[in-house]
Design a protein around this motif. Structure first.
Motif, mmCIF file in Angstrom:
data_model
loop_
_atom_site.group_PDB
_atom_site.id
_atom_site.type_symbol
_atom_site.label_atom_id
_atom_site.label_comp_id
_atom_site.label_asym_id
_atom_site.label_seq_id
_atom_site.Cartn_x
_atom_site.Cartn_y
_atom_site.Cartn_z
ATOM 1 N N VAL A 45 0.903 -1.360 0.205
ATOM 2 C CA VAL A 45 0.012 0.130 -0.022
ATOM 3 C C VAL A 45 0.709 1.253 0.053
ATOM 4 N N PHE A 46 0.873 1.909 -0.948
ATOM 5 C CA PHE A 46 1.498 3.337 -0.765
ATOM 6 C C PHE A 46 0.731 4.454 -1.228
ATOM 7 N N SER A 47 1.115 5.695 -0.693
ATOM 8 C CA SER A 47 0.456 7.033 -0.792
ATOM 9 C C SER A 47 1.522 8.157 -0.562
ATOM 10 N N ASN A 48 0.969 9.458 -0.777
ATOM 11 C CA ASN A 48 1.913 10.285 -0.298
ATOM 12 C C ASN A 48 1.446 11.039 0.672
ATOM 13 N N ARG A 49 0.626 10.181 1.533
ATOM 14 C CA ARG A 49 0.104 10.545 2.899
ATOM 15 C C ARG A 49 0.016 9.412 3.776
ATOM 16 N N SER A 50 -0.277 9.470 4.872
ATOM 17 C CA SER A 50 -0.496 8.174 5.885
ATOM 18 C C SER A 50 -1.725 7.567 5.407
ATOM 19 N N ASN A 79 4.701 -1.625 13.828
ATOM 20 C CA ASN A 79 4.233 -0.151 13.876
ATOM 21 C C ASN A 79 5.537 0.563 14.045
ATOM 22 N N THR A 80 5.996 1.056 12.860
ATOM 23 C CA THR A 80 7.163 2.042 12.884
ATOM 24 C C THR A 80 7.003 3.414 12.699
ATOM 25 N N ASP A 81 5.710 3.961 12.380
ATOM 26 C CA ASP A 81 5.605 5.366 12.245
ATOM 27 C C ASP A 81 4.621 5.836 13.152
ATOM 28 N N GLY A 82 4.096 5.083 14.075
ATOM 29 C CA GLY A 82 3.481 5.527 15.469
ATOM 30 C C GLY A 82 1.939 5.865 14.804
ATOM 31 N N HIS A 83 1.489 5.465 13.771
ATOM 32 C CA HIS A 83 0.116 5.713 13.178
ATOM 33 C C HIS A 83 -0.942 4.956 13.605
ATOM 34 N N ILE A 84 -0.540 3.691 14.165
ATOM 35 C CA ILE A 84 -1.523 2.935 14.535
ATOM 36 C C ILE A 84 -1.467 2.549 15.986
ATOM 37 N N SER A 85 -2.486 2.991 16.825
ATOM 38 C CA SER A 85 -2.233 2.767 18.020
ATOM 39 C C SER A 85 -3.329 1.797 18.771
ATOM 40 N N LEU A 86 -3.237 1.251 19.776
ATOM 41 C CA LEU A 86 -4.476 0.225 20.403
ATOM 42 C C LEU A 86 -5.673 1.161 20.915
ATOM 43 N N PRO A 87 -5.494 2.337 21.341
ATOM 44 C CA PRO A 87 -6.697 3.067 21.569
ATOM 45 C C PRO A 87 -7.382 3.424 20.486
ATOM 46 N N ALA A 88 -6.872 3.608 19.197
ATOM 47 C CA ALA A 88 -7.223 4.095 18.043
ATOM 48 C C ALA A 88 -8.100 2.869 17.429
ATOM 49 N N PHE A 122 -2.147 -7.935 17.918
ATOM 50 C CA PHE A 122 -0.675 -8.031 18.363
ATOM 51 C C PHE A 122 0.042 -6.936 17.961
ATOM 52 N N ILE A 123 0.607 -5.733 18.813
ATOM 53 C CA ILE A 123 0.996 -4.712 18.281
ATOM 54 C C ILE A 123 2.727 -4.408 18.700
ATOM 55 N N LEU A 124 3.408 -4.228 17.663
ATOM 56 C CA LEU A 124 4.813 -4.314 18.230
ATOM 57 C C LEU A 124 5.349 -2.793 17.800
ATOM 58 N N ASP A 125 5.868 -1.938 18.519
ATOM 59 C CA ASP A 125 5.961 -0.540 18.376
ATOM 60 C C ASP A 125 7.631 -0.541 18.157
ATOM 61 N N VAL A 126 8.129 -0.307 16.886
ATOM 62 C CA VAL A 126 9.385 -0.349 16.604
ATOM 63 C C VAL A 126 10.067 1.031 16.591
ATOM 64 N N PHE A 127 11.157 1.632 17.268
ATOM 65 C CA PHE A 127 11.749 2.907 17.138
ATOM 66 C C PHE A 127 13.096 3.009 16.389
ATOM 67 N N ASP A 128 13.648 2.022 15.953
ATOM 68 C CA ASP A 128 14.631 2.242 15.223
ATOM 69 C C ASP A 128 14.983 0.884 14.372
ATOM 70 N N ALA A 129 16.297 0.995 13.454
ATOM 71 C CA ALA A 129 16.321 -0.109 12.725
ATOM 72 C C ALA A 129 16.843 -1.405 13.287
ATOM 73 N N THR A 130 17.559 -1.116 14.512
ATOM 74 C CA THR A 130 18.048 -2.308 15.036
ATOM 75 C C THR A 130 16.814 -3.076 15.628
ATOM 76 N N GLN A 131 15.941 -2.498 16.205
ATOM 77 C CA GLN A 131 14.583 -2.907 16.822
ATOM 78 C C GLN A 131 14.128 -3.775 15.625
ATOM 79 N N LEU A 132 14.057 -3.056 14.473
ATOM 80 C CA LEU A 132 13.256 -3.750 13.266
ATOM 81 C C LEU A 132 13.809 -5.148 12.778
ATOM 82 N N TYR A 133 15.136 -5.066 12.582
ATOM 83 C CA TYR A 133 15.784 -6.313 12.340
ATOM 84 C C TYR A 133 15.671 -7.162 13.537
ATOM 85 N N THR A 134 15.639 -6.857 14.752
ATOM 86 C CA THR A 134 15.259 -7.864 15.842
ATOM 87 C C THR A 134 14.067 -8.356 15.914
#
Length: 263
Positions: A45-50, A79-88, A122-134
């Motif tokens: 899925v791609f777009s010029n916005r979220s 979740n790398t961009d923080g646009h999806i949250s459990l409250p939402a 199941f939500i995994l929040d990822v904040f950097d590349a190291t976390q992503l590969y892990t």
């Protein structure tokens, strides 16, 4: 003499595959897909916005019980961009249940259905590349522990591209294919559909990626089976161009009261 290639799976993958029959994502979300996606396929899925509004709607349909028209599967969200949250997601699920009067649910039943659906997210929040590969390295363990997961949503797969670049810049398309190959290898044998987002600009070529990279007919390493471009129209409605190996369709929708209405 041409070598014959065999698919090799680990002992853990074999035991997982033989131990139980999981519900898959086949024939999911008919608003966009005619007869799919199928297990093992990759959706871009791609777009010029979220595109979080569309992803949230798809996740809701995925965890919604079958008797209410959903797929009733587990969804893993990286979740790398923080646009999806459990409250939402919870708010959207509550809105879905309370606006669908034909479900005929009482308030107590509604609460139970809601809790069941949340348990399948199941939500995994990822904040950097190291976390992503892990996270990618740990995907197989996650899928073994939660065998009901049939959809893996990554928003956004290319979030840490620039932070990984140093003296030698990796081409965007090569970077994307490398990450996709890692994810596909991690979920191999677990009957999981991959859905990821990327920015519209993320491409090494001057030509559009949807022109230079055709969609694959069947699950293939580093290949996309379905590509969805989302853009907003002048009248505030949205259009989703859905491309597969055999077809291109155009679907329109609008967002009213924080929910998607298909036109």
């Amino acid at each position: 003499m041409e070598k014959t290639k065999f698919k090799v799976e680990s002992g853990i993958q074999l035991l997982t595959r033989l131990s139980s029959k999981k519900t898959t994502v086949d024939n999911f979300y008919p608003n966009l897909f005619q007869s799919g996606p199928k297990s093992g396929e990759v959706i871009e899925v791609f777009s010029n916005r979220s595109c979080s509004f569309l992803l949230i709607d798809m996740i809701i349909e995925a965890v919604l019980p079958i008797k209410f028209g959903g797929a009733e599967i587990g969804v893993l969200i990286i979740n790398t961009d923080g646009h999806i949250s459990l409250p939402a997601l919870t708010a959207a699920l509550q809105n879905k249940l309370h606006t669908q009067h034909h479900f005929g649910l009482h308030e107590d039943d509604c609460a139970k259905v809601l809790n069941d659906m949340i348990d399948n997210i199941f939500i995994l929040d990822v904040f950097d590349a190291t976390q992503l590969y892990t996270t990618f390295q740990n995907l197989e363990n996650i899928l073994i522990k939660h065998n009901n997961i049939s959809l893996c949503v990554i928003d956004t797969l290319t979030a840490f591209y620039w932070s990984e670049q140093s003296f030698k810049i990796t081409k965007m398309d090569i970077y994307l294919r490398n990450l996709l190959r890692i994810v596909q290898k991690a979920v191999q044998g677990h009957e999981v559909t991959i859905l990821y987002t990327r920015p519209e600009y993320f491409n090494s070529s001057r030509d559009l990626i949807e022109i230079t990279e055709a969609c694959a007919e069947v699950p293939t390493a580093e290949k996309v089976n379905c590509r969805i471009q989302v853009f907003q129209n002048e009248d505030e409605t949205f259009t989703a161009n859905v491309t597969t190996s055999s077809d291109v369709t155009r679907k329109n929708f609008k967002i009213e009261f924080n929910k998607i209405s298909w036109l």
